[in-house]
Scaffold this active site. Structure first.
Site, PDB file in Angstrom:
ATOM      1  N   SER A  36       0.851  -1.185   0.000  1.00 28.00           N
ATOM      2  CA  SER A  36       0.000   0.000   0.000  1.00 28.00           C
ATOM      3  C   SER A  36       0.893   1.242   0.000  1.00 28.00           C
ATOM      4  O   SER A  36       2.119   1.136   0.034  1.00 28.00           O
ATOM      5  CB  SER A  36      -0.885   0.007   1.241  1.00 28.00           C
ATOM      6  OG  SER A  36      -0.094   0.330   2.368  1.00 28.00           O
ATOM      7  N   LYS A  37       0.230   2.393   0.001  1.00 24.21           N
ATOM      8  CA  LYS A  37       0.959   3.674  -0.051  1.00 24.21           C
ATOM      9  C   LYS A  37       1.991   3.781   1.072  1.00 24.21           C
ATOM     10  O   LYS A  37       3.006   4.442   0.923  1.00 24.21           O
ATOM     11  CB  LYS A  37      -0.040   4.823   0.071  1.00 24.21           C
ATOM     12  CG  LYS A  37      -0.825   5.038  -1.189  1.00 24.21           C
ATOM     13  CD  LYS A  37      -1.436   6.433  -1.182  1.00 24.21           C
ATOM     14  CE  LYS A  37      -2.459   6.574  -2.290  1.00 24.21           C
ATOM     15  NZ  LYS A  37      -3.824   6.512  -1.810  1.00 24.21           N
ATOM     16  N   ARG A  38       1.683   3.140   2.192  1.00 28.18           N
ATOM     17  CA  ARG A  38       2.610   3.183   3.326  1.00 28.18           C
ATOM     18  C   ARG A  38       4.001   2.717   2.922  1.00 28.18           C
ATOM     19  O   ARG A  38       5.004   3.098   3.519  1.00 28.18           O
ATOM     20  CB  ARG A  38       2.123   2.231   4.423  1.00 28.18           C
ATOM     21  CG  ARG A  38       1.182   2.829   5.409  1.00 28.18           C
ATOM     22  CD  ARG A  38       0.844   1.839   6.493  1.00 28.18           C
ATOM     23  NE  ARG A  38       0.412   0.544   5.963  1.00 28.18           N
ATOM     24  CZ  ARG A  38       1.040  -0.595   6.185  1.00 28.18           C
ATOM     25  NH1 ARG A  38       2.126  -0.617   6.923  1.00 28.18           N
ATOM     26  NH2 ARG A  38       0.580  -1.725   5.677  1.00 28.18           N
ATOM     27  N   HIS A  39       4.061   1.841   1.931  1.00 27.03           N
ATOM     28  CA  HIS A  39       5.350   1.276   1.537  1.00 27.03           C
ATOM     29  C   HIS A  39       6.093   2.145   0.525  1.00 27.03           C
ATOM     30  O   HIS A  39       7.150   1.766   0.058  1.00 27.03           O
ATOM     31  CB  HIS A  39       5.149  -0.129   0.957  1.00 27.03           C
ATOM     32  CG  HIS A  39       4.568  -1.106   1.930  1.00 27.03           C
ATOM     33  ND1 HIS A  39       3.279  -1.564   1.846  1.00 27.03           N
ATOM     34  CD2 HIS A  39       5.097  -1.682   3.027  1.00 27.03           C
ATOM     35  CE1 HIS A  39       3.048  -2.396   2.847  1.00 27.03           C
ATOM     36  NE2 HIS A  39       4.128  -2.479   3.572  1.00 27.03           N
ATOM     37  N   GLY A  40       5.547   3.298   0.184  1.00 29.23           N
ATOM     38  CA  GLY A  40       6.216   4.165  -0.794  1.00 29.23           C
ATOM     39  C   GLY A  40       5.412   4.229  -2.074  1.00 29.23           C
ATOM     40  O   GLY A  40       4.198   4.027  -2.055  1.00 29.23           O
TER      41      GLY A  40
END
Ligand code: GLU
Length: 494
Positions: free
Chosen positions: A253-257
């Site tokens: 997800s976006k959390r991972h970049g």
């Protein structure tokens, strides 16, 4: 194999992200390998969340990756329209058919009733399922509710007997207990079809032979298979691709970049590398091979070699691959890919002159083996396009302020200033002479010159950098470095 028709069916509610792009790629490779047809269908029945910007973004992402579609938006084709929002009459027709044939019924339950039903299920620690109460309504009861002006949805009369078998090309044989299902909605109050309904109509009417999609849809498959049966359609082959996880093993997800193709593009990833990397997310040929050209992928790809296990997204590997592909590009292509990054950094006009282009290409030739992403260019190339913004403090201390450096720079500046030409072959004798003059190794001459002209201790060869800068600018920087040295010395005296 009969003629292969596959499709990528994104919902235009956001960017084209890695997961979607990989699904598109696997479908595309499969189509190209079998000389089949790759269909792009936009699943935009969620009117509140679908946007035209998202459609544009998805098409652009596909084009960037080189995943051309044979039928779909902008292309047309004989199975259109390719936007679900333009196919509503078709869905209505088949919804009516289901109802007429006794495969579907109107459900008048209000959202409060449904919520109470779910609450009850939660209390009994059961799955929140529709209990089928409207299935049992008599014609008169339905009539009465319609007369009261109550709105309804259309629910599918699920078959609860036995199990549904799915022979998945990737997962193998999967058996679903039909009692786990419920009477799911096929048409909403506003007349719009649900995903599970529309997807079956479209895949059937578009004669899709293989449905290749993310594993998150596998639990929808038994419902869809029942609809195929109810409408008398042939069930296609299915292949469910494993999910993509972040390094912490949670769903990417976006959390991972960066997760969208647009973002990767802006970060200086090139399509060849992205395509290669996406192909490796869940697929592999043998353990020894990592770099695959597109034609090799078309040749070697197969659903049998797609793993059942989730794939972990490894940004470092993608970055490494990108570097490999950047090094491999011919200068003209690298120039085309990199130009937007020069423009963005203010180093070039959108349409550079021939002279500017020559300079950019020379800069690129010197940087090509040193960068992994095109967005490293502004920093890596800044000293070619303007004064040194900041000298690396350590470089100044360790190299420039060393005893004897001022003399070396003085000598080199004087010799360079007198050169008629300024190419590698003109420069080499100057440095050779300097070695003799100062009785030292080449590094002792080169390193101070490097810091003087680039501000750092790591840069491409001076034989590449100096010709790009040109004589006047090179000499000016050497002189400036001399000034820095004398100012520092003075400062230390006082
Ligand atoms: N529109 C669906 C999605 O984006 C398509 C799923 C499918 O391929 O059936 O998830």
């Amino acid at each position: 194999m009969d003629s292969v028709r596959v499709r990528f069916a994104p919902s235009p509610t956001g960017h084209l992200h890695v997961g979607g792009a990989r699904t598109a790629l696997f479908n595309w490779l499969f189509a190209r390998q079998h000389q089949g047809t790759f269909v792009l269908r936009i699943e935009d029945t969620d009117l509140a969340r679908s946007t035209t910007e998202s459609v544009d973004g998805i098409l652009e992402g596909m084009r960037f990756l080189g995943l051309d579609w044979d039928e779909g938006p902008e292309k047309g084709g004989s199975y259109g329209p390719y936007f679900q929002s333009q196919r509503l009459t078709l869905y209505r027709r088949y919804a009516d058919q289901l109802r007429r044939d006794g495969w579907a019924y109107e459900c008048f339950c209000t959202s409060e009733e449904l919520e109470a039903m779910r609450e009850e299920a939660r209390k009994n620690k059961e799955d929140p399922k529709y209990d089928g109460r409207c299935r049992r309504l008599t014609a008169a009861e339905r009539e009465e509710r319609r007369d009261q002006g109550r709105t309804s949805v259309l629910r599918f009369k699920t078959n609860y007997d036995g199990s549904t078998i799915l022979d998945d090309a990737i997962r193998g044989r999967v058996s679903f207990d039909n009692r786990q299902l419920d009477d799911f909605v096929v048409q909403k109050t506003n007349g719009m079809p649900t995903y599970n309904f529309a997807v079956v109509i479209d895949d059937a009417l578009m004669e899709i032979s293989h449905v290749i999609r993310g594993e998150d849809h596998i639990s929808n498959t038994p419902k869809q298979i029942q609809i195929y049966g109810a409408l008398g359609f042939t069930v296609p082959d299915f292949a469910h691709i494993p999910m993509i996880l972040g390094p912490d093993k949670s769903r990417l997800s976006k959390r991972h970049g960066a997760t969208s193709v647009t973002q990767f593009r802006e970060e200086g990833y090139i399509p060849e590398a992205l395509v290669n990397y996406l192909a490796l997310l869940g697929w592999g040929y043998d353990d020894s091979q990592t770099v695959f050209s597109v034609s090799e992928l078309i040749d070697k790809f197969s659903l049998e070699r797609v793993s059942k296990n989730p794939a972990v997204f490894d940004l470092q590997k993608l970055e490494w691959l990108n570097g490999v592909y950047i090094r491999d590009l011919d200068l003209e292509t690298l120039y085309e890919r990199a130009l937007p990054f020069f423009v963005k950094a203010g180093f070039a006009e959108r349409r550079p002159s021939q002279e500017e282009k020559k300079k950019i290409q020379a800069v690129l030739a010197s940087l090509q083996s040193r960068i992994r992403r095109l967005d490293e260019i502004p920093q890596a190339a800044s000293y070619f396009f303007g004064d040194i913004a900041e000298y690396d403090a350590k470089a100044v201390r360790k190299v420039l302020l060393k005893e004897g450096t001022a003399e070396i720079l003085e000598y080199v500046a004087g010799e360079l200033a007198a050169l008629p030409g300024f190419e590698e072959e003109d420069l080499k004798p100057v440095f050779a002479q300097a070695m003799e003059e100062f009785d030292c190794k080449l590094g002792k001459i080169m390193q101070p010159v490097r810091v003087a002209v680039t501000g750092t201790t790591s840069s491409p060869s001076m034989y590449e950098v100096l010709p790009v800068l040109g004589r006047d600018e090179a000499v000016r920087r050497l002189r400036k470095a001399q000034q820095i040295i004398s100012q520092r010395w003075e400062a230390e005296q006082t």
